[in-house]
Design an enzyme around this catalytic site. Structure first.
Site, PDB file in Angstrom:
ATOM      1  N   ARG A  74      31.494 -30.854  76.910  1.00 39.22           N
ATOM      2  CA  ARG A  74      31.719 -29.415  76.802  1.00 39.22           C
ATOM      3  C   ARG A  74      30.357 -28.720  76.711  1.00 39.22           C
ATOM      4  O   ARG A  74      29.326 -29.366  76.510  1.00 39.22           O
ATOM      5  CB  ARG A  74      32.559 -29.106  75.561  1.00 39.22           C
ATOM      6  CG  ARG A  74      33.963 -29.672  75.648  1.00 39.22           C
ATOM      7  CD  ARG A  74      34.620 -29.665  74.275  1.00 39.22           C
ATOM      8  NE  ARG A  74      34.640 -28.340  73.698  1.00 39.22           N
ATOM      9  CZ  ARG A  74      34.697 -28.108  72.378  1.00 39.22           C
ATOM     10  NH1 ARG A  74      34.703 -29.112  71.526  1.00 39.22           N
ATOM     11  NH2 ARG A  74      34.734 -26.874  71.925  1.00 39.22           N
ATOM     12  N   SER A  76      29.530 -26.252  74.513  1.00 37.14           N
ATOM     13  CA  SER A  76      29.167 -25.685  73.208  1.00 37.14           C
ATOM     14  C   SER A  76      27.891 -26.345  72.713  1.00 37.14           C
ATOM     15  O   SER A  76      27.549 -27.470  73.104  1.00 37.14           O
ATOM     16  CB  SER A  76      30.299 -25.907  72.199  1.00 37.14           C
ATOM     17  OG  SER A  76      30.349 -27.261  71.804  1.00 37.14           O
ATOM     18  N   LYS A  95      37.090 -36.348  65.188  1.00 38.81           N
ATOM     19  CA  LYS A  95      38.213 -35.601  64.616  1.00 38.81           C
ATOM     20  C   LYS A  95      38.973 -34.799  65.657  1.00 38.81           C
ATOM     21  O   LYS A  95      40.081 -34.348  65.402  1.00 38.81           O
ATOM     22  CB  LYS A  95      37.741 -34.689  63.481  1.00 38.81           C
ATOM     23  CG  LYS A  95      36.906 -33.497  63.886  1.00 38.81           C
ATOM     24  CD  LYS A  95      36.455 -32.732  62.649  1.00 38.81           C
ATOM     25  CE  LYS A  95      35.591 -31.531  63.004  1.00 38.81           C
ATOM     26  NZ  LYS A  95      36.315 -30.483  63.733  1.00 38.81           N
ATOM     27  N   ASP A  96      38.378 -34.622  66.861  1.00 40.66           N
ATOM     28  CA  ASP A  96      39.055 -33.875  67.922  1.00 40.66           C
ATOM     29  C   ASP A  96      39.790 -34.779  68.906  1.00 40.66           C
ATOM     30  O   ASP A  96      40.463 -34.286  69.813  1.00 40.66           O
ATOM     31  CB  ASP A  96      38.029 -33.050  68.719  1.00 40.66           C
ATOM     32  CG  ASP A  96      37.411 -31.944  67.884  1.00 40.66           C
ATOM     33  OD1 ASP A  96      38.038 -31.542  66.885  1.00 40.66           O
ATOM     34  OD2 ASP A  96      36.313 -31.486  68.239  1.00 40.66           O
ATOM     35  N   SER A 152      41.816 -24.662  60.650  1.00 41.24           N
ATOM     36  CA  SER A 152      42.406 -25.964  60.355  1.00 41.24           C
ATOM     37  C   SER A 152      43.566 -25.840  59.378  1.00 41.24           C
ATOM     38  O   SER A 152      43.400 -25.349  58.259  1.00 41.24           O
ATOM     39  CB  SER A 152      41.324 -26.880  59.760  1.00 41.24           C
ATOM     40  OG  SER A 152      41.903 -27.952  59.057  1.00 41.24           O
ATOM     41  N   LEU A 153      44.754 -26.331  59.770  1.00 39.55           N
ATOM     42  CA  LEU A 153      45.887 -26.328  58.855  1.00 39.55           C
ATOM     43  C   LEU A 153      45.628 -27.244  57.659  1.00 39.55           C
ATOM     44  O   LEU A 153      46.103 -26.993  56.555  1.00 39.55           O
ATOM     45  CB  LEU A 153      47.154 -26.780  59.589  1.00 39.55           C
ATOM     46  CG  LEU A 153      47.637 -25.889  60.733  1.00 39.55           C
ATOM     47  CD1 LEU A 153      48.917 -26.466  61.343  1.00 39.55           C
ATOM     48  CD2 LEU A 153      47.870 -24.461  60.271  1.00 39.55           C
ATOM     49  N   ARG A 154      44.874 -28.320  57.884  1.00 42.99           N
ATOM     50  CA  ARG A 154      44.521 -29.224  56.781  1.00 42.99           C
ATOM     51  C   ARG A 154      43.706 -28.483  55.727  1.00 42.99           C
ATOM     52  O   ARG A 154      43.974 -28.595  54.523  1.00 42.99           O
ATOM     53  CB  ARG A 154      43.701 -30.406  57.339  1.00 42.99           C
ATOM     54  CG  ARG A 154      43.116 -31.312  56.266  1.00 42.99           C
ATOM     55  CD  ARG A 154      42.160 -32.324  56.887  1.00 42.99           C
ATOM     56  NE  ARG A 154      41.057 -31.683  57.582  1.00 42.99           N
ATOM     57  CZ  ARG A 154      39.942 -31.241  56.995  1.00 42.99           C
ATOM     58  NH1 ARG A 154      39.800 -31.367  55.690  1.00 42.99           N
ATOM     59  NH2 ARG A 154      38.978 -30.667  57.697  1.00 42.99           N
ATOM     60  N   ARG A 155      42.699 -27.711  56.172  1.00 43.50           N
ATOM     61  CA  ARG A 155      41.894 -26.960  55.208  1.00 43.50           C
ATOM     62  C   ARG A 155      42.712 -25.850  54.569  1.00 43.50           C
ATOM     63  O   ARG A 155      42.620 -25.609  53.359  1.00 43.50           O
ATOM     64  CB  ARG A 155      40.666 -26.373  55.905  1.00 43.50           C
ATOM     65  CG  ARG A 155      39.650 -27.433  56.331  1.00 43.50           C
ATOM     66  CD  ARG A 155      38.550 -26.842  57.174  1.00 43.50           C
ATOM     67  NE  ARG A 155      37.575 -27.843  57.588  1.00 43.50           N
ATOM     68  CZ  ARG A 155      36.931 -27.813  58.744  1.00 43.50           C
ATOM     69  NH1 ARG A 155      37.136 -26.846  59.610  1.00 43.50           N
ATOM     70  NH2 ARG A 155      36.061 -28.757  59.049  1.00 43.50           N
ATOM     71  N   ARG A 186      38.627 -19.030  65.075  1.00 41.78           N
ATOM     72  CA  ARG A 186      38.411 -19.916  66.212  1.00 41.78           C
ATOM     73  C   ARG A 186      37.019 -19.693  66.782  1.00 41.78           C
ATOM     74  O   ARG A 186      36.312 -18.762  66.435  1.00 41.78           O
ATOM     75  CB  ARG A 186      39.452 -19.616  67.307  1.00 41.78           C
ATOM     76  CG  ARG A 186      40.896 -20.006  66.969  1.00 41.78           C
ATOM     77  CD  ARG A 186      41.129 -21.503  67.109  1.00 41.78           C
ATOM     78  NE  ARG A 186      40.534 -22.018  68.316  1.00 41.78           N
ATOM     79  CZ  ARG A 186      41.070 -21.930  69.548  1.00 41.78           C
ATOM     80  NH1 ARG A 186      42.237 -21.344  69.688  1.00 41.78           N
ATOM     81  NH2 ARG A 186      40.456 -22.440  70.590  1.00 41.78           N
ATOM     82  N   THR A 217      29.759 -19.007  67.014  1.00 35.19           N
ATOM     83  CA  THR A 217      30.697 -17.885  67.034  1.00 35.19           C
ATOM     84  C   THR A 217      31.288 -17.652  65.654  1.00 35.19           C
ATOM     85  O   THR A 217      31.407 -16.512  65.185  1.00 35.19           O
ATOM     86  CB  THR A 217      31.824 -18.161  68.042  1.00 35.19           C
ATOM     87  OG1 THR A 217      31.257 -18.312  69.346  1.00 35.19           O
ATOM     88  CG2 THR A 217      32.834 -17.019  68.064  1.00 35.19           C
ATOM     89  N   ARG A 218      31.648 -18.732  64.999  1.00 35.01           N
ATOM     90  CA  ARG A 218      32.243 -18.597  63.655  1.00 35.01           C
ATOM     91  C   ARG A 218      31.230 -18.045  62.656  1.00 35.01           C
ATOM     92  O   ARG A 218      31.555 -17.189  61.829  1.00 35.01           O
ATOM     93  CB  ARG A 218      32.768 -19.963  63.186  1.00 35.01           C
ATOM     94  CG  ARG A 218      33.873 -20.503  64.064  1.00 35.01           C
ATOM     95  CD  ARG A 218      34.427 -21.807  63.563  1.00 35.01           C
ATOM     96  NE  ARG A 218      35.196 -22.489  64.598  1.00 35.01           N
ATOM     97  CZ  ARG A 218      36.071 -23.444  64.371  1.00 35.01           C
ATOM     98  NH1 ARG A 218      36.310 -23.845  63.155  1.00 35.01           N
ATOM     99  NH2 ARG A 218      36.716 -24.011  65.366  1.00 35.01           N
ATOM    100  N   CYS A 254      46.604 -33.892  66.126  1.00 33.74           N
ATOM    101  CA  CYS A 254      45.325 -33.457  65.568  1.00 33.74           C
ATOM    102  C   CYS A 254      45.432 -32.165  64.777  1.00 33.74           C
ATOM    103  O   CYS A 254      44.671 -31.939  63.854  1.00 33.74           O
ATOM    104  CB  CYS A 254      44.304 -33.257  66.686  1.00 33.74           C
ATOM    105  SG  CYS A 254      43.789 -34.791  67.477  1.00 33.74           S
TER     106      CYS A 254
END
Length: 310
Positions: free
Chosen positions: A11, A13, A83-84, A129-132, A149, A154-155, A242
């Site tokens: 990618r 990024s 993790k992705d 992240s739903l986990r976080r 996102r 960007t974040r 994931c």
């Protein structure tokens, strides 16, 4: 000596390019007759930024185009944040190498607040992240968790723009991009369990490409593989994918694997924890056993509710 070439699909990024450049440098270090080329590409996950990942296909969106490039022989390998990477691979491709892990913890990032515990009531925290999300909500139900996102820069720009009081990122990404000063607090696994594979870089290639597999072999880090594969085994047995509120984290302690796992409701109202220890050679079985223990405790009910909400 005949010069040979290897192509890395990546990618665009900053973090993905760092990882690809890291693997390129290591390969050229070990093989003086090798020229490594990067093949940058844009994935759907990079394009669709206005919806939560859980609603548009999960993190597999970040790897599909890279895998197609390998299957069509436009690239030889792809470098991923572990993790992705989905737990299952397309036919003909597989995880060949797991490189040494960077810091696996989550990082609390803020321009004004020193730690998660110091956030004032109602503070806005950004994470995709739903986990976080579920772990933060369980700890601090008073906080306002909002989706975030985009790539790391960007974040951070959205945080600096004042859209959030704090954001949560993987510490490894900030360290690799030489921005450790942005981390106000490393969040310990006892407070927030990381995602499976977090901090590790994996290399995927064609399973029948013996030339490429031989070139990659020196990059393998066995301890990281043992840890990450135990974590992925738990996730696979939960059929978690994931983008679900699942955390798993393994360390090697006293010549044994110590694996911890978590499944949580997205609103943090219920979180199941469990853990297991066993021989270094039993990582896959330990992951399965830990998943079965979580399912026995009710993880299947929680995950069903999560999928119904997506």
């Amino acid at each position: 000596m005949t010069q040979q070439t290897l192509k890395i699909a990546t990618r665009k990024s900053a973090l993905a390019l760092w990882q690809a450049e890291f693997v390129k440098a290591r390969l050229e270090h070990f093989h003086s007759d090798l020229t490594v080329e990067l093949v940058p590409m844009v994935t759907k996950g990079d394009i669709i930024l206005d919806s939560p990942l859980s609603k548009v296909g999960g993190k597999g969106l970040f790897v599909k185009e890279l895998e197609v490039a390998m299957l069509e022989n436009r690239a030889d390998i792809a470098v991923h944040s572990m993790k992705d990477v989905p737990v299952e691979f397309p036919e003909g491709l597989g995880l060949e190498i797991v490189c040494e892990r960077e810091d696996p913890r989550d990082a609390f990032v803020s321009n004004t607040i020193n730690s998660l515990a110091d956030l004032p009531q109602g503070a806005i925290v950004g994470t995709s992240s739903l986990r976080r999300q579920c772990q933060i909500k369980a700890l601090r139900p008073d906080l306002d968790i909002r989706d975030l996102r985009g790539n790391v820069n960007t974040r951070l720009a959205k945080l600096d723009d004042g859209q959030y009081d704090a954001i949560i990122l993987a510490a490894a990404g900030l360290i690799r991009l030489e921005m450790p000063e942005r981390i106000q607090e490393f969040i310990e696994p006892e407070v927030m369990l990381p995602a499976n594979g977090q901090g590790a870089v994996g290399i995927e290639c064609r399973v029948d490409d013996e030339r490429v597999k031989a070139l990659l072999a020196p990059l393998e880090h066995n301890e990281t593989r043992i840890r990450v594969l135990a974590e992925r085994s738990m996730n696979r047995s939960l059929e978690g994918g994931c983008q679900v509120p699942i955390g798993s984290y393994a360390i090697i302690e006293n010549e044994q694997i110590y694996l911890r796992g978590l499944v949580g409701a997205t609103d943090g109202s219920k979180i199941l924890h469990n853990e297991i220890r066993g021989a270094l050679t039993e990582g896959d079985a330990l992951g399965t056993q830990l998943a079965e223990a979580l399912l026995k405790d009710g993880a299947d009910v929680i995950l069903k509710q999560v999928y119904e909400q997506q």
